[in-house]
Design an enzyme around this catalytic site. Sequence first.
Site, mmCIF file in Angstrom:
data_model
loop_
_atom_site.group_PDB
_atom_site.id
_atom_site.type_symbol
_atom_site.label_atom_id
_atom_site.label_comp_id
_atom_site.label_asym_id
_atom_site.label_seq_id
_atom_site.Cartn_x
_atom_site.Cartn_y
_atom_site.Cartn_z
ATOM 1 N N GLU A 291 0.834 -1.204 0.000
ATOM 2 C CA GLU A 291 0.000 0.000 0.000
ATOM 3 C C GLU A 291 0.875 1.263 0.000
ATOM 4 O O GLU A 291 1.882 1.344 0.705
ATOM 5 C CB GLU A 291 -0.888 -0.013 1.247
ATOM 6 C CG GLU A 291 -1.727 1.241 1.445
ATOM 7 C CD GLU A 291 -2.354 1.303 2.821
ATOM 8 O OE1 GLU A 291 -3.390 1.981 2.959
ATOM 9 O OE2 GLU A 291 -1.816 0.685 3.770
ATOM 10 N N LYS A 346 -9.402 2.416 -2.558
ATOM 11 C CA LYS A 346 -9.859 1.982 -1.233
ATOM 12 C C LYS A 346 -11.220 2.589 -0.905
ATOM 13 O O LYS A 346 -11.434 3.792 -1.059
ATOM 14 C CB LYS A 346 -8.819 2.403 -0.197
ATOM 15 C CG LYS A 346 -9.005 1.863 1.196
ATOM 16 C CD LYS A 346 -7.830 2.325 2.065
ATOM 17 C CE LYS A 346 -7.890 1.761 3.461
ATOM 18 N NZ LYS A 346 -6.746 2.244 4.285
ATOM 19 N N CYS A 396 -5.342 -2.730 3.215
ATOM 20 C CA CYS A 396 -5.016 -2.487 4.627
ATOM 21 C C CYS A 396 -6.229 -2.625 5.545
ATOM 22 O O CYS A 396 -6.696 -3.721 5.826
ATOM 23 C CB CYS A 396 -4.353 -1.119 4.755
ATOM 24 S SG CYS A 396 -3.564 -0.836 6.369
#
Length: 535
Positions: A291, A346, A396
């Site tokens: 990430e 995300k 994440c």
Amino acid sequence: MSATATQPETPTSGTPPRANPWPARLGRIALAVAAGLVLYLSFAPRPLWWLAPFAFAGLAVALHGRRFWSGLGVGFAFGLTFFLTHLRWIQDFLGDDFGAAPWLALSALMALFLALACGLMTLVATLPAAPVWMALVFLLHETVRGRFPINGFPWGRTAFSQPEGAYLPLAAIGGAPLVGFAVVVTGFGLGALVVRLAAHGGPRPRALAVPVLCALLPAGAGLALWPTIGTDAESGSRTVAIVQGNAPDAGLGLLGQTRTIRANHIAQTERLIADIRSGAVPKPDLVVWPETATDVRGDDPVIDRLVDELDTPALIGAKYRLPTGRTQNTVVAWEPGTGQDGRYAKQELVPFAEYVPLRSLARLFTPFVDDTGDMQEGTGPANLDVADTSVGVAICYEAAYDYVSREATAAGARLLTVPTNNAWYGPGEMSYQQLAMSRLRAVEHGRAVVVPATSGVSALVAPDGTVDRPTQLYTAATLVGTVPLREQTTLSDRLGAWTEYVLVGGALAALLTGIGLRLRTRRTRAGQAPQTATD
């Protein structure tokens, strides 16, 4: 007709004084604190998953015979102990700049949710099969705090303590909600068993049936399911290379280390290229970066060159600058000779890190508000077509949310990846806690999971949750291995969110029943006036 008035009895000098309730109250609080500590110890990096049921057994004993307000106190002690220890890594992130306030405030807020759950448990504790209803109420609280406030905080869910062991196969049937429910039912069953065995005069054998079933059945069901967990490749396999470039252990100081992190990952990729050319490692089918390992603002000739030299598709974790000027946390698919070829952004952004809710209020607590721009969330499903297959992506924090990987699998993902940047959080337990979530997701969806982490722990997770050769924290490393591609969907994926809906519905039904019975009892007592006259 005559009447005689009854007089209240007066205590005599021989009446024993009332016992002081405080030692018992303090004993219950101490037991709740100990149970919260045991629950913390059941989580990664310790392989002590079997401790979790004993934590809930202790909580059940502490709650025995309590009413609502007393249950609140017991639950708060249990929750505060657990979250203070489980979330200690927040201090590695914010401690030098903010002190203990964020860590203490978040732990206390989460403990309030748990306190309310324990208060509500007292309303269902007298129902038949009480351990089941109490466990449902506990899972109701996890559902609520996973969604509220500000998209919730699902970290520390009971299921995440089970990346291995007897309960893990249940993830393939009902996902994280069913795993958590099974653990809590076991614990409350053990607690009820202890209470009944300690009852004055000894328990009746029939009274032990429900506690024994609750204590044994969930783990037995999980063990029986282990042979059904598939790990074989169903549509081929892929050799995957994880690039862990490393980053400084600097907490908030990483805000100024973007170029360093990018340079580290470029350098580690060049080492990978050299190893491939020398034959030290096999040529991968897919290369994965963690990430936010780089910034992408339009074309990037350096990454173009690296991917061309690899002659292999890559998934690059990047802060991506949109034409509007907004930034997204993305994974970009990069093809040799073609360049950027699709991206996923995300969806579950981290509050106060990737965006700042309630800025006017947050400004009172942090000096960084005015210097922090809000990232733009993406949309699902989280799939990218790369390396001749569909790869599901959960970036994440999204590993803690059920729907992200579920939607990706439903859309055809044969492999999952969870790129993460945990360098912010120091050498504590956060990275291991997050890896445990990916191990649970592997079994939940019947997919291998690739976990590239900026500074570790990076890992290749098999569809049964096992991990082969994880990397160390704060080291530069490359991890190359072959993972299976799978197409079969688990029952958990076919049921989707309905497992959680059914559990929540059961909790609400139990609460309504418990409240109704309590109100009826009060009305009955109020209607029974004491007899004050005789014929």
